[in-house]
Enzyme design. Structure first.
Site, PDB file in Angstrom:
ATOM      1  N   CYS A 167       0.851  -1.182   0.000  1.00 11.74           N
ATOM      2  CA  CYS A 167       0.000   0.000   0.000  1.00 11.74           C
ATOM      3  C   CYS A 167       0.895   1.244   0.000  1.00 11.74           C
ATOM      4  CB  CYS A 167      -0.913   0.016   1.222  1.00 11.74           C
ATOM      5  SG  CYS A 167      -0.055  -0.281   2.759  1.00 11.74           S
ATOM      6  N   CYS A 192       3.151   1.794   2.932  1.00 10.27           N
ATOM      7  CA  CYS A 192       4.312   0.910   3.045  1.00 10.27           C
ATOM      8  C   CYS A 192       5.452   1.461   2.199  1.00 10.27           C
ATOM      9  CB  CYS A 192       3.944  -0.495   2.585  1.00 10.27           C
ATOM     10  SG  CYS A 192       2.446  -1.104   3.369  1.00 10.27           S
TER      11      CYS A 192
END
Lengths: 78, 350
Positions: free
Chosen positions: A11, A14
């Site tokens: 995502c 991250c």
């Protein structure tokens, strides 16, 4: 050389965490090897339940959200 | 959120300063919020538009609703950020593991509201819970409640539609999560998990829970404000703009015919339409408000909204990594039936 693992399925947060680790290490002049772990099985086995998680030299130091910049520095120095 | 043992920042602002700052910000917020209607009217009056024209109405709606929702969000997201700093996925798991079904489902749905959660954490949380002995049905109650009953949805409903509908959504969202999780638990479908999930021994990472001071929690609140706003502001603008367009251009009787309480098939149609759609609460609620204004029935609209948020295709694709297709089908079936029931019940009651 410190080995840092960033756990997360990919995502946006991250990716930001990976960038943050790299930038902080560069700023501190610390040599790091940053690996992104995206496989759900490996994430679970590391014990990460909230992503992104961060492990430094095999020890999980953080999970859930972006880390506090000051703390990140001390993990990388420590 | 748990973090390693570390030092406090080198020059922390004194605790009293933080309390004073938060109190002052709260006061400014209250004063500004009370002036909001007057300010937005003044802003519209300053524009070279006839106040009671189509465009004037739309602008007034936009200039009042956008700041109002943003201010409410600011307040609630900050407060929830502070509250969430008391919870973590690890702690919630410890509270839920080995819990009996029934009470466990209720607790899981409640914790779903306050535990920090984002949809990219769904799979790790799922595995972490199941491997630590949290029953499958209880895990589902958590995973249904966490995305559906959230502060952004509640604030937007409160700000745009009214507190009654927000309360109803909160209540029925929780009931739905509890009941759907309970039913899935009773079906005993553990063997329908992907093989590797059943066998996995998730690492029980020991993160030292550090003791946090109140200012650290305030900072947590500020961080969630930055993060959630960064994510949803564009949805709010887009949603409210679309809502304004519906206000202006969708004929009233069309919605009464398609989404009114008299049409029996409107609820299932709303649920089906909601599944492939993927937006968050911030985007869908202004549309919901506009549809209600055009005569759509409350139950139908709630069903649509719950379906969009709780049964999204992208989330199914993420969960496919840990669940077999059969289990996903059961999940959609159970949650979908629950949403249908909520929709029909509301159309009947109101």
């Amino acid at each position: 050389m410190k080995s840092v693992k960033v756990f997360g399925p990919g995502c946006r947060r991250c990716d930001s965490a990976v960038k943050m680790v790299r930038d902080t290490a560069t700023a501190l002049g610390i040599d790091v090897d940053v690996v992104k772990v995206v496989d759900p099985k490996s994430i679970a086995q590391a014990g990460v339940m909230a992503t992104p998680g961060i492990a430094v030299d095999g020890k999980l130091v953080h999970s859930g959200g972006l880390p506090d910049p000051e703390k990140l520095q001390s993990w990388l120095r420590g | 959120m748990a973090t390693g043992h570390l030092h406090a920042p080198r020059h922390p602002a004194p605790e009293r300063l933080w309390h004073a700052g938060v109190a002052a910000a709260g006061l400014v917020w209250v004063l500004a919020y009370r002036q909001l209607a007057a300010l937005s009217e003044a802003a519209v009056a300053a524009l070279p538009v006839e106040r009671h024209s189509h465009l004037g109405e739309a602008l007034a709606f936009f200039l009042y609703d956008v700041p109002k929702v943003m201010m409410l969000l600011l307040l609630v997201v900050f407060a929830m950020g502070v509250l969430r700093s008391f919870f973590s996925a690890e702690r919630t798991r410890a509270l839920l593991s080995g819990r009996a079904e029934g009470a466990g489902n209720v607790l899981a749905a409640g914790l779903g509201i306050v535990t920090p959660f984002c949809s990219c954490s769904a799979v790790p949380i799922f595995i972490g819970f199941v491997s630590a002995g949290v029953p499958l049905g209880v895990t589902f109650s958590f995973l249904i409640a966490a995305p559906m009953v959230n502060e952004v949805a509640l604030v937007m409903l409160f700000g745009l539609v009214g507190w009654q509908v927000a309360a109803v959504y909160l209540g029925f969202g929780l009931v739905l999560a509890v009941v759907a999780g309970f039913v899935i638990g009773k079906l005993h479908l553990e063997h329908w998990l992907q093989d590797w999930v059943r066998d996995i021994q998730a690492g029980g990472a020991e993160l030292d829970e550090e003791r946090r001071t109140l200012p650290a929690r305030y900072r947590e609140g500020l961080r969630s404000v930055r993060e959630i706003f960064g994510r949803v502001w564009i949805w709010i603008l887009a949603g409210i703009a679309l809502g304004a367009a519906i206000h202006g251009y969708v004929p009233e009787d069309l919605m009464v015919r398609i989404m009114g309480a008299g049409t029996w098939w409107s609820v299932p149609a709303a649920v089906l339409m909601g599944i492939p759609m993927y937006t968050n609460a911030a985007g869908v609620i202004p549309v919901v408000e506009a549809l209600l204004g055009k005569g759509a029935a409350l139950g139908t609209v709630l069903a649509f909204m719950m379906s969009v948020i709780a049964l999204s295709l992208p989330e199914m694709i993420i969960l496919r990594q840990v669940l077999t297709l059969r289990l996903i089908a059961v999940f959609i079936g159970v949650v979908g039936s629950g949403i249908l029931a909520v929709g029909y019940l509301f159309n009947l009651l109101f």
